[in-house]
Scaffold this motif. Structure first.
Motif, PDB file in Angstrom:
ATOM      1  N   LYS A   1       0.837  -1.204   0.000  1.00 27.21           N
ATOM      2  CA  LYS A   1       0.000   0.000   0.000  1.00 27.21           C
ATOM      3  C   LYS A   1       0.876   1.260   0.000  1.00 27.21           C
ATOM      4  N   ASN A   2       2.048   1.151   0.664  1.00 28.69           N
ATOM      5  CA  ASN A   2       2.924   2.315   0.779  1.00 28.69           C
ATOM      6  C   ASN A   2       3.813   2.535  -0.437  1.00 28.69           C
ATOM      7  N   GLN A   3       3.769   1.606  -1.386  1.00 31.11           N
ATOM      8  CA  GLN A   3       4.528   1.793  -2.621  1.00 31.11           C
ATOM      9  C   GLN A   3       3.647   2.564  -3.594  1.00 31.11           C
ATOM     10  N   ASN A   4       4.132   3.686  -4.071  1.00 29.83           N
ATOM     11  CA  ASN A   4       3.304   4.469  -4.995  1.00 29.83           C
ATOM     12  C   ASN A   4       3.445   3.996  -6.437  1.00 29.83           C
ATOM     13  N   ASP A   5       4.302   3.034  -6.643  1.00 24.37           N
ATOM     14  CA  ASP A   5       4.597   2.576  -8.000  1.00 24.37           C
ATOM     15  C   ASP A   5       3.734   1.357  -8.339  1.00 24.37           C
ATOM     16  N   PRO A   6       2.822   1.495  -9.331  1.00 25.65           N
ATOM     17  CA  PRO A   6       1.960   0.350  -9.674  1.00 25.65           C
ATOM     18  C   PRO A   6       2.746  -0.837 -10.234  1.00 25.65           C
ATOM     19  N   MET A   7       4.017  -0.590 -10.575  1.00 31.81           N
ATOM     20  CA  MET A   7       4.835  -1.670 -11.147  1.00 31.81           C
ATOM     21  C   MET A   7       5.620  -2.415 -10.065  1.00 31.81           C
ATOM     22  N   THR A   8       5.358  -2.131  -8.784  1.00 33.27           N
ATOM     23  CA  THR A   8       6.151  -2.730  -7.707  1.00 33.27           C
ATOM     24  C   THR A   8       6.267  -4.254  -7.843  1.00 33.27           C
ATOM     25  N   VAL A   9       5.132  -4.920  -8.027  1.00 31.44           N
ATOM     26  CA  VAL A   9       5.167  -6.389  -8.077  1.00 31.44           C
ATOM     27  C   VAL A   9       5.993  -6.861  -9.274  1.00 31.44           C
ATOM     28  N   ASP A  10       5.828  -6.177 -10.420  1.00 31.99           N
ATOM     29  CA  ASP A  10       6.610  -6.567 -11.601  1.00 31.99           C
ATOM     30  C   ASP A  10       8.102  -6.371 -11.365  1.00 31.99           C
ATOM     31  N   LYS A  11       8.446  -5.282 -10.682  1.00 28.72           N
ATOM     32  CA  LYS A  11       9.866  -5.030 -10.417  1.00 28.72           C
ATOM     33  C   LYS A  11      10.449  -6.076  -9.473  1.00 28.72           C
ATOM     34  N   ILE A  12       9.677  -6.421  -8.423  1.00 28.64           N
ATOM     35  CA  ILE A  12      10.150  -7.456  -7.492  1.00 28.64           C
ATOM     36  C   ILE A  12      10.304  -8.772  -8.242  1.00 28.64           C
ATOM     37  N   MET A  13       9.305  -9.072  -9.087  1.00 25.97           N
ATOM     38  CA  MET A  13       9.356 -10.315  -9.870  1.00 25.97           C
ATOM     39  C   MET A  13      10.621 -10.347 -10.717  1.00 25.97           C
ATOM     40  N   LYS A  14      10.928  -9.239 -11.367  1.00 26.78           N
ATOM     41  CA  LYS A  14      12.102  -9.174 -12.248  1.00 26.78           C
ATOM     42  C   LYS A  14      13.388  -9.407 -11.442  1.00 26.78           C
ATOM     43  N   ASP A  15      13.434  -8.800 -10.252  1.00 24.23           N
ATOM     44  CA  ASP A  15      14.611  -8.979  -9.384  1.00 24.23           C
ATOM     45  C   ASP A  15      14.804 -10.430  -8.961  1.00 24.23           C
ATOM     46  N   LEU A  16      13.685 -11.115  -8.719  1.00 25.32           N
ATOM     47  CA  LEU A  16      13.771 -12.444  -8.101  1.00 25.32           C
ATOM     48  C   LEU A  16      13.846 -13.582  -9.111  1.00 25.32           C
ATOM     49  N   ASP A  17      13.450 -13.266 -10.321  1.00 27.51           N
ATOM     50  CA  ASP A  17      13.332 -14.299 -11.348  1.00 27.51           C
ATOM     51  C   ASP A  17      14.677 -14.459 -12.051  1.00 27.51           C
ATOM     52  N   ASP A  18      15.608 -15.100 -11.351  1.00 24.42           N
ATOM     53  CA  ASP A  18      16.995 -15.203 -11.813  1.00 24.42           C
ATOM     54  C   ASP A  18      17.121 -15.741 -13.229  1.00 24.42           C
ATOM     55  N   CYS A  19      16.328 -16.746 -13.520  1.00 23.08           N
ATOM     56  CA  CYS A  19      16.533 -17.469 -14.780  1.00 23.08           C
ATOM     57  C   CYS A  19      15.616 -16.970 -15.888  1.00 23.08           C
ATOM     58  N   ARG A  20      14.897 -15.849 -15.608  1.00 26.14           N
ATOM     59  CA  ARG A  20      13.972 -15.299 -16.614  1.00 26.14           C
ATOM     60  C   ARG A  20      12.974 -16.337 -17.133  1.00 26.14           C
ATOM     61  N   LYS A  21      12.468 -17.135 -16.204  1.00 31.46           N
ATOM     62  CA  LYS A  21      11.467 -18.123 -16.607  1.00 31.46           C
ATOM     63  C   LYS A  21      10.102 -17.807 -15.999  1.00 31.46           C
ATOM     64  N   GLY A  22       9.996 -16.640 -15.372  1.00 32.78           N
ATOM     65  CA  GLY A  22       8.737 -16.294 -14.713  1.00 32.78           C
ATOM     66  C   GLY A  22       8.516 -17.101 -13.451  1.00 32.78           C
ATOM     67  N   GLN A  23       9.633 -17.502 -12.805  1.00 36.39           N
ATOM     68  CA  GLN A  23       9.525 -18.358 -11.628  1.00 36.39           C
ATOM     69  C   GLN A  23      10.356 -17.792 -10.465  1.00 36.39           C
ATOM     70  N   VAL A  24       9.740 -17.764  -9.288  1.00 35.86           N
ATOM     71  CA  VAL A  24      10.476 -17.420  -8.067  1.00 35.86           C
ATOM     72  C   VAL A  24      10.658 -18.712  -7.284  1.00 35.86           C
ATOM     73  N   ASN A  25      11.895 -19.181  -7.201  1.00 36.19           N
ATOM     74  CA  ASN A  25      12.127 -20.421  -6.442  1.00 36.19           C
ATOM     75  C   ASN A  25      12.398 -20.105  -4.960  1.00 36.19           C
ATOM     76  N   PHE A  26      12.639 -21.136  -4.171  1.00 37.99           N
ATOM     77  CA  PHE A  26      12.766 -20.921  -2.727  1.00 37.99           C
ATOM     78  C   PHE A  26      13.962 -20.046  -2.378  1.00 37.99           C
ATOM     79  N   ARG A  27      15.070 -20.223  -3.109  1.00 38.78           N
ATOM     80  CA  ARG A  27      16.250 -19.377  -2.862  1.00 38.78           C
ATOM     81  C   ARG A  27      15.942 -17.901  -3.095  1.00 38.78           C
TER      82      ARG A  27
END
Lengths: 96, 96
Positions: A46-72
């Protein structure tokens, strides 16, 4: 068998939260990540004013660019949030 | 203000556990690390047959060779333990 310590209990909670959203496939896709953030970090989102927050987090976490966040990657997310919280805690809240 | 989620509560517990053992200096020395492991991971320590376990963990976490475990290194310890637990969980405990 000894009862788990509070820290072990917290770690168990972290592990089970990942699997709650990852399900049988053992990774989170973007929708799962959105659901986890909505459910567990609603105030943060709620405190993030950027509507792209989730996409940015996803991009950071998706090491292999497969659209997947693994446990690591999930552990990296938690560690990053913890480090940010700790900086705030040490600066503003810890008794001097 | 919304009540913290269970995951946020777990993260708070992790943060406060570090500061309980680090105290005012904001890092753990070897003695503090030994106390944390004895107190929070007693079963894990008991199952290690190597009397040098604490020294080895200290060496891994003490990035700057100053005899200090800072908050970032503590997060690495927790993440490493979580990843090991997760491998066990996925292999042996998760419902297929």
């Amino acid at each position: 068998m000894v009862a788990p310590s509070e820290l072990e209990h917290s770690m168990e909670k972290m592990l089970l939260t990942f699997h709650k959203f990852a399900g049988e496939k053992n990774y989170m896709n973007r929708d799962d990540l959105q659901k986890l953030l909505d459910s567990e970090f609603s105030e943060f989102l709620k405190n993030q004013n950027d509507p792209m927050t989730v996409d940015k987090i996803m991009k950071d976490l998706d090491d292999c660019r497969k659209g997947q966040v693994n446990f690591r990657s999930y552990c990296s997310l938690i560690a990053g949030l913890l480090i940010a919280c700790n900086e705030y805690y040490v600066k503003h809240m810890k008794k001097r």
